[in-house]
Design an enzyme around this catalytic site. Structure first.
Site, PDB file in Angstrom:
ATOM      1  N   ARG A 211      40.526  13.224  -0.926  1.00  0.00           N
ATOM      2  CA  ARG A 211      41.757  12.716  -1.563  1.00  0.00           C
ATOM      3  C   ARG A 211      41.589  12.709  -3.077  1.00  0.00           C
ATOM      4  O   ARG A 211      42.486  13.104  -3.816  1.00  0.00           O
ATOM      5  CB  ARG A 211      42.071  11.303  -1.046  1.00  0.00           C
ATOM      6  CG  ARG A 211      42.630  11.286   0.367  1.00  0.00           C
ATOM      7  CD  ARG A 211      43.183   9.924   0.737  1.00  0.00           C
ATOM      8  NE  ARG A 211      42.174   8.953   1.072  1.00  0.00           N
ATOM      9  CZ  ARG A 211      41.789   8.639   2.317  1.00  0.00           C
ATOM     10  NH1 ARG A 211      42.357   9.232   3.350  1.00  0.00           N
ATOM     11  NH2 ARG A 211      40.865   7.736   2.525  1.00  0.00           N
ATOM     12  N   PHE A 227      51.143  15.341   7.737  1.00  0.00           N
ATOM     13  CA  PHE A 227      50.324  14.371   8.493  1.00  0.00           C
ATOM     14  C   PHE A 227      49.850  13.260   7.540  1.00  0.00           C
ATOM     15  O   PHE A 227      48.659  13.009   7.400  1.00  0.00           O
ATOM     16  CB  PHE A 227      49.115  15.064   9.157  1.00  0.00           C
ATOM     17  CG  PHE A 227      49.462  16.266   9.992  1.00  0.00           C
ATOM     18  CD1 PHE A 227      49.948  16.113  11.291  1.00  0.00           C
ATOM     19  CD2 PHE A 227      49.314  17.555   9.495  1.00  0.00           C
ATOM     20  CE1 PHE A 227      50.264  17.221  12.074  1.00  0.00           C
ATOM     21  CE2 PHE A 227      49.635  18.671  10.266  1.00  0.00           C
ATOM     22  CZ  PHE A 227      50.106  18.501  11.554  1.00  0.00           C
ATOM     23  N   ASP A 301      46.438  17.856   6.744  1.00  0.00           N
ATOM     24  CA  ASP A 301      45.328  17.036   7.282  1.00  0.00           C
ATOM     25  C   ASP A 301      45.687  16.529   8.678  1.00  0.00           C
ATOM     26  O   ASP A 301      45.945  15.344   8.879  1.00  0.00           O
ATOM     27  CB  ASP A 301      45.050  15.857   6.327  1.00  0.00           C
ATOM     28  CG  ASP A 301      43.856  15.034   6.788  1.00  0.00           C
ATOM     29  OD1 ASP A 301      42.955  15.598   7.433  1.00  0.00           O
ATOM     30  OD2 ASP A 301      43.825  13.822   6.507  1.00  0.00           O
ATOM     31  N   CYS A 341      39.229  18.055  11.271  1.00  0.00           N
ATOM     32  CA  CYS A 341      38.284  16.998  11.655  1.00  0.00           C
ATOM     33  C   CYS A 341      37.808  17.216  13.094  1.00  0.00           C
ATOM     34  O   CYS A 341      37.238  16.314  13.696  1.00  0.00           O
ATOM     35  CB  CYS A 341      38.908  15.625  11.483  1.00  0.00           C
ATOM     36  SG  CYS A 341      40.355  15.351  12.504  1.00  0.00           S
TER      37      CYS A 341
HETATM   38  N1  SAH Z   1      45.896  12.372   5.785  1.00  0.00           N
HETATM   39  C1  SAH Z   1      45.814  11.029   6.325  1.00  0.00           C
HETATM   40  C2  SAH Z   1      45.267  10.978   7.728  1.00  0.00           C
HETATM   41  C3  SAH Z   1      46.011  11.816   8.734  1.00  0.00           C
HETATM   42  S1  SAH Z   1      45.735  11.334  10.377  1.00  0.00           S
HETATM   43  C4  SAH Z   1      45.027  10.141   5.374  1.00  0.00           C
HETATM   44  O1  SAH Z   1      44.495  10.640   4.365  1.00  0.00           O
HETATM   45  O2  SAH Z   1      44.953   8.952   5.623  1.00  0.00           O
HETATM   46  C5  SAH Z   1      46.840  12.327  11.268  1.00  0.00           C
HETATM   47  C6  SAH Z   1      48.284  11.890  11.239  1.00  0.00           C
HETATM   48  O3  SAH Z   1      49.035  12.906  11.894  1.00  0.00           O
HETATM   49  C7  SAH Z   1      48.642  10.602  11.969  1.00  0.00           C
HETATM   50  O4  SAH Z   1      49.269   9.728  11.069  1.00  0.00           O
HETATM   51  C8  SAH Z   1      49.630  11.031  13.074  1.00  0.00           C
HETATM   52  O5  SAH Z   1      50.692  10.092  13.251  1.00  0.00           O
HETATM   53  C9  SAH Z   1      50.158  12.309  12.519  1.00  0.00           C
HETATM   54  N2  SAH Z   1      50.683  13.301  13.476  1.00  0.00           N
HETATM   55  C10 SAH Z   1      50.155  13.711  14.657  1.00  0.00           C
HETATM   56  N3  SAH Z   1      50.874  14.728  15.171  1.00  0.00           N
HETATM   57  C11 SAH Z   1      51.884  14.986  14.300  1.00  0.00           C
HETATM   58  C12 SAH Z   1      52.937  15.949  14.247  1.00  0.00           C
HETATM   59  N4  SAH Z   1      53.103  16.862  15.210  1.00  0.00           N
HETATM   60  N5  SAH Z   1      53.756  15.919  13.179  1.00  0.00           N
HETATM   61  C13 SAH Z   1      53.604  15.018  12.197  1.00  0.00           C
HETATM   62  N6  SAH Z   1      52.615  14.100  12.182  1.00  0.00           N
HETATM   63  C14 SAH Z   1      51.764  14.087  13.217  1.00  0.00           C
END
Ligand code: SAH
Length: 397
Positions: A211, A227, A301, A341
């Site tokens: 980040r 995400f 992500d 991940c």
């Molecule tokens: N980048 C974030 C962590 C991401 S975790 C950080 O730095 O904190 C992954 C995220 O993807 C979760 O919040 C989950 O709700 C979301 N997610 C999962 N499948 C998804 C989809 N098809 N479309 C949008 N979001 C999604």
């Protein structure tokens, strides 16, 4: 009778290299009747003592090593492991002024199945193995010796516990219920963590360094943060001077928290500058592509796509798809910050997938920087599986 397991011939090798897992097929015989999570002595085929391990009768990983030394697996054992973990994180905690960090990274800290994150004065435990589960009370006592003023909360609501024959559990282990927001600060950004209802233990600490690195790509740029969860990269983009940030996620509570976080940090979140969009990223990217909407920076992500080897092929297709779409909606010279991940996908495979995505997108793409999990998520040399998070900054021409 003290329970013990004897390995089949040759199976001692990985233990001698200090890998902590013993698979069911590697066990020749079991002496006594070890219970779920009970500590057993581990011997080679020839009867040489190798380790103390937690027995897990329902799991393919039949035992996980607590120690390669002849020590009691008691409170002082856990205290030592916790203190060791703290020592190896001291410099990064100090350097980055962390109030939220991963204290125990399971196998990598010599405590298989135990994940503990510290958010301010809350310790959040995730106990994933039978051994970890059985030692819950001892672990809590040990934590309170090292952190006498901390509250302790359990978030073992993870389906993988079924493989160990364990139910999902959550709740207070010591002290008070966590409030709706436990505030931590990373790199000068305040983040509210919902320990009770957030994902995993509440926040994705492992992406902290990525980040921060992302900030240098965003000044005066239009950023799409896919995400987004509770803001993460989007908050850094606002701090880094992005002209506009669209955060997209399917979780409304996560998006609400992202907005709250942005306000708490005093960022300008007028419609022109920050958007919190409830959308499926797979569909959203296609819509942007079909409409011709373009961005300067796309951050990708996603959650883990592969839990098992059987899921890896499907995961590869998923990663290729979203990264191809991301490339297609980038302006020439734009930046793609992309991460995986999924531990089963190594860095080389991820690099190949990005290369395939570039071919399908019809764009010329250059890797310009590489990322990995933050230092409070170490990888034990004996346990390469501990390295799971990788990412690239790519320039897309
Ligand atoms: N980048 C974030 C962590 C991401 S975790 C950080 O730095 O904190 C992954 C995220 O993807 C979760 O919040 C989950 O709700 C979301 N997610 C999962 N499948 C998804 C989809 N098809 N479309 C949008 N979001 C999604």
């Amino acid at each position: 009778m003290k329970p013990a397991i004897y390995l089949t011939r040759g199976r001692e090798k990985s233990l001698q290299r200090r890998h902590p897992w013993i698979f069911s097929r590697g066990i020749e015989r079991v002496k006594g009747e070890p219970q779920l999570g009970e500590t057993v002595d581990v011997f080679s085929h020839k009867g040489q003592w190798l380790a103390k391990a937690a027995y897990s009768p329902n799991s393919q990983i039949r035992a996980r090593v607590w120690s390669f030394e002849k020590v009691e697996i008691d409170q002082s054992f856990f205290e030592k492991r916790i203190n060791d973990a703290l020592v190896l994180r001291e410099d990064v905690i100090e350097r980055d002024g962390l109030t939220g960090f991963r204290l125990i990274a399971a196998e990598n800290d010599g405590l298989p199945g135990v994940t503990i994150d510290k958010f301010d004065n809350y310790l959040v435990c995730q106990l994933l193995s039978a051994g970890a589960d059985r030692h819950r009370d001892t672990l809590v006592k040990a934590l309170l010796v090292v952190f006498p003023d901390c509250n302790i909360y359990e978030r073992s609501d993870v389906a993988i516990r079924k493989k160990e024959g364990l139910e999902e559990v959550t709740g207070v282990l010591h002290g008070a219920m966590p409030p709706a927001n436990v505030w931590i600060e990373e790199n000068g950004i305040k983040i509210g963590v919902d320990i009770e209802n957030g994902h995993k233990t509440g926040f994705y600490l492992d992406q902290r360094d990525s980040r921060q690195q992302s900030m240098k790509y965003v000044k005066d740029k239009e950023v799409l943060n896919c995400f987004s969860y509770t803001g993460g990269f989007g908050l850094y983009a606002l701090k880094g001077g992005a002209s506009r940030v669209i955060n997209a996620d399917v979780s409304q509570p996560a998006l609400d928290k992202a907005k709250e976080n942005a306000i708490e940090n005093g960022f300008d979140i007028s419609k022109k500058r920050a958007v919190f969009l409830n959308a499926d990223v797979f569909k959203l990217l296609r819509e942007y592509r079909d409409q011709g909407t373009k961005f300067d920076v796309v951050i990708m992500d996603p959650p883990k796509f592969a839990d098992t080897k059987a899921q890896l092929n499907g995961a590869c297709r998923g990663y290729k798809d979203i990264n191809m779409l991301a490339m297609q909606i980038l302006k020439p010279g734009g930046t793609l910050l992309t991460y995986s991940c999924s531990g089963l996908m190594d860095q080389n495979l991820f690099q190949k997938i990005i290369a395939d995505a570039a071919v399908d997108a019809g764009r010329s793409v250059k890797f310009v920087e590489r990322f990995e999990q933050a230092a409070d998520h170490p990888t034990d040399t004996a346990y390469p599986e501990g390295f799971y998070l990788k990412g690239f900054a790519c320039k897309v021409l």
